[in-house]
Design an enzyme around this catalytic site. Structure first.
Site, PDB file in Angstrom:
ATOM      1  N   GLU A 195      14.524 -15.066   0.948  1.00  0.00           N
ATOM      2  CA  GLU A 195      14.920 -16.039   1.979  1.00  0.00           C
ATOM      3  C   GLU A 195      14.016 -17.272   1.953  1.00  0.00           C
ATOM      4  OE1 GLU A 195      14.383 -14.045   5.712  1.00  0.00           O
ATOM      5  OE2 GLU A 195      15.928 -12.551   5.272  1.00  0.00           O
ATOM      6  N   ASP A 240       0.829  -1.201   0.000  1.00  0.00           N
ATOM      7  CA  ASP A 240       0.000   0.000   0.000  1.00  0.00           C
ATOM      8  C   ASP A 240       0.872   1.264   0.000  1.00  0.00           C
ATOM      9  OD1 ASP A 240      -2.742   1.084   0.333  1.00  0.00           O
ATOM     10  OD2 ASP A 240      -1.943   1.893   2.196  1.00  0.00           O
TER      11      ASP A 240
HETATM   12  C1  GLC Z   1      -4.234   3.100  -0.741  1.00  0.00           C
HETATM   13  C2  GLC Z   1      -5.436   2.201  -0.669  1.00  0.00           C
HETATM   14  C3  GLC Z   1      -6.595   3.011  -0.205  1.00  0.00           C
HETATM   15  C4  GLC Z   1      -6.285   3.549   1.174  1.00  0.00           C
HETATM   16  C5  GLC Z   1      -4.983   4.341   1.169  1.00  0.00           C
HETATM   17  C6  GLC Z   1      -4.490   4.611   2.559  1.00  0.00           C
HETATM   18  O1  GLC Z   1      -4.355   4.075  -1.701  1.00  0.00           O
HETATM   19  O2  GLC Z   1      -5.648   1.569  -1.897  1.00  0.00           O
HETATM   20  O3  GLC Z   1      -7.785   2.267  -0.189  1.00  0.00           O
HETATM   21  O4  GLC Z   1      -7.330   4.378   1.602  1.00  0.00           O
HETATM   22  O5  GLC Z   1      -3.972   3.641   0.520  1.00  0.00           O
HETATM   23  O6  GLC Z   1      -3.994   3.455   3.153  1.00  0.00           O
END
Ligand code: GLC
Length: 547
Positions: A257, A205
């Site tokens: 790993e 993310d």
């Molecule tokens: C990314 C995710 C989104 C989330 C954001 C904060 O863009 O896809 O859904 O709100 O990160 O974590």
């Protein structure tokens, strides 16, 4: 070449499970691990290779799981750690790989580290794991800089003790300080925790956000003051900074790993394909979402340019391309493609649909787009419900909206709930099989009254349905030696028509013009996105051909 020696992630079709909205096993109106486990046979029959599951960790759910309080446990709303382990095992038995989502840019404000930081006070080692600063102005009452939250409003919140902390997203999502070695060690340990449990990789993310300029300067102007043009990549203080790649080089070593092929996919929003390619160098991450494809308008030149640029830039660093049309953050593509301006709508920026929706047109284009995407070299993502042709739900009543964007924008942006409505499986009325029969709770977002026709049950066996198109395409793709990893060769085609060859013996043609056109030379028609028009490929139609 596909199959044989290439690692799985160079070809994979990865199905995205937004866990809250996929399948509800316990009847509380929220999707869960039990629901996913019960639907593994469906996923197997669809013909996908892997599932990416949006965050399932313990979370107060301020951003539906993207605010993680404990990365080593499952939220009780979704199940237990033991169930997650069972899911991983059962998915593997079905030949499906499992990729959880990891959220390294920020934690929840309820995470033990943030709670400790609040308790320890200014200047402490605990606070150094996050980004705390004194404010500006004589009494420190102004935020440390002018950064804005992706969900609206300032990116800083002040504490009663006077310090401010940074959150590029909601205030419940404090940003970690990736200059602090504890943070590196903790995430490498979390990766190992899940790799030991058999996961096949991670979706990362906000991969482009981890490193902040050490001096936290104000934002650069959005446009070049001389030319008035939008900035291409500049030295942005918090997006896509070069130092971020050091982190991922270390993560790659962690993945290596473990036995077998593990794979990372970056959620990295970058200004150019060159910048994106930097994430997927040989010693870095394996793949990255290709948002340029998702954001492209339904226009032949735009699409071709995106495809060419992506293949060139990623090919230059030896990485496979991945293609994506929809996800849990953007307006579902039948609704994007069904309007005059088909360009991207990222719902958490400005989602203001322009003009009337022609959903029939949107669906026709979505069918063609599926054949285009699945014929391109590399891997692809399918967002749950895309295979059902679900449109965006644009008329959710305001009082059910849950995306933090809605509140943070002062009720000016509706946010991303419209692409997150629980998906229909069967039956004539809500919950359409999403929850078990007689479930005490309604689905967490209301489902439209006319969704029976989109259900898996209604579409199964209907050759004209979106579901059967995806199923057929995915199965053909698995078997056909030309599809998946590799290269393409463009063919001469009439204006507005995209046609390319894949070796051996495969052509994909997409008609983005307003007239019907003859098919290019072929020996057999493998699949079309709709009935041909007297042997001609109609506007907004695609075909797969044997040559
Ligand atoms: C990314 C995710 C989104 C989330 C954001 C904060 O863009 O896809 O859904 O709100 O990160 O974590």
């Amino acid at each position: 070449m596909p199959g044989t020696a290439a690692p799985w992630w160079r070809n994979a079709v990865i199905y995205q499970i937004y866990i809250r909205s996929f399948a509800d096993g316990n009847g509380d109106g929220v999707g869960d691990i039990a629901g996913i486990r019960s639907r593994l046979p469906y996923l197997k029959s669809l013909g996908i290779d892997a599932i990416w599951i949006n965050p399932w960790y313990k979370s107060p759910m301020a951003d539906h799981g993207y605010d993680v309080a404990d990365y080593r446990d499952i939220d009780p709303l979704f199940g237990t750690l033991a169930e997650a382990e069972q899911l991983i095992e059962e998915a593997h038995q079905h030949g499906i790989r499992v990729i959880p989502d990891i959220v390294p840019n920020h934690t929840s404000d309820q995470h033990a580290w943030f709670q400790a930081a609040l308790a320890a006070g200014p200047g402490s080692a605990e606070r150094d794991r996050y980004i705390f600063r004194p404010g500006r102005g004589p009494d420190g009452s102004k935020p440390p800089n002018d950064w804005v939250s992706a969900f609206g409003g300032p990116a800083w919140t002040r504490l009663p003790d006077g310090e401010w902390y940074l959150h590029l997203f909601a205030p419940q999502q404090p940003d970690l300080n990736w200059q602090n070695p504890d943070v590196h060690a903790e995430f490498e340990s979390i990766l190992r925790f899940w790799f030991r449990r058999g996961v096949d990789g991670f979706r990362i993310d906000v991969a482009h956000g981890l490193i902040k300029h050490p001096e936290l300067p104000d934002l650069p102007p959005r446009r070049d003051p001389d030319s008035g043009q939008p900035w291409q990549h500049v030295d942005h203080p918090h997006w896509d900074r070069d130092e971020v790649h050091d982190i991922f080089r270390a993560w790659r070593k962690v993945a290596d790993e473990f036995h077998g092929d593990r794979s990372f996919v970056a959620e990295a929003w970058t200004d150019t394909p060159e910048r994106l390619a930097a994430y997927v160098r040989q010693d870095g991450l394996h793949t990255s979402f290709n948002f340029d494809f998702l954001m492209s308008s339904w226009h032949p030149q735009d699409l071709r340019a995106v495809i060419d640029n992506s293949l060139a830039m990623l090919g230059a660093v030896g990485a496979p391309a991945t293609w994506v049309l929809s996800n849990h953050d953007v307006v579902r593509h039948p609704s994007r493609y069904g309007r005059k301006a088909t360009k991207r709508w990222v719902a958490n920026e400005t989602y203001r649909p322009e003009g009337p929706l022609d959903l029939e047109l949107g669906i026709r284009r979505a069918r063609a787009a599926a054949l285009l995407m699945l014929a391109l070299p590399g891997g692809a993502y399918v967002y749950q419900g895309e295979e059902l042709g679900l449109p965006e739900v644009e008329d959710l009543p305001e009082d059910v909206l849950q995306d933090p964007v809605w509140e943070r924008s002062g009720h000016t942006e509706r946010g991303r709930d419209g692409c997150r409505v629980p998906i229909p499986w069967s039956g004539q009325s809500t919950p359409y099989g999403f929850s078990p029969d007689g479930a005490p709770a309604a689905p967490w977002l209301p489902q439209p009254a006319d969704w029976a026709e989109y259900s898996v049950e209604a579409q199964t066996g209907d050759e004209a349905s979106m579901l059967e198109l995806y199923r057929t395409a995915l199965h053909l793709r698995r078997e056909h030696p030309a599809l998946g990893d590799g290269t393409l060769t463009w063919l001469d085609a009439p204006d507005g028509v995209l046609a390319f060859n894949r070796d051996p013996g495969f052509t994909c043609v997409v008609n983005l013009s307003t007239e019907a056109h003859p098919l290019p030379d072929h020996t057999a028609i493998l699949l079309t996105s709709g009935p041909l028009d007297g042997g001609l490929l109609a506007p907004d139609q695609a075909a797969w051909l044997a040559v």
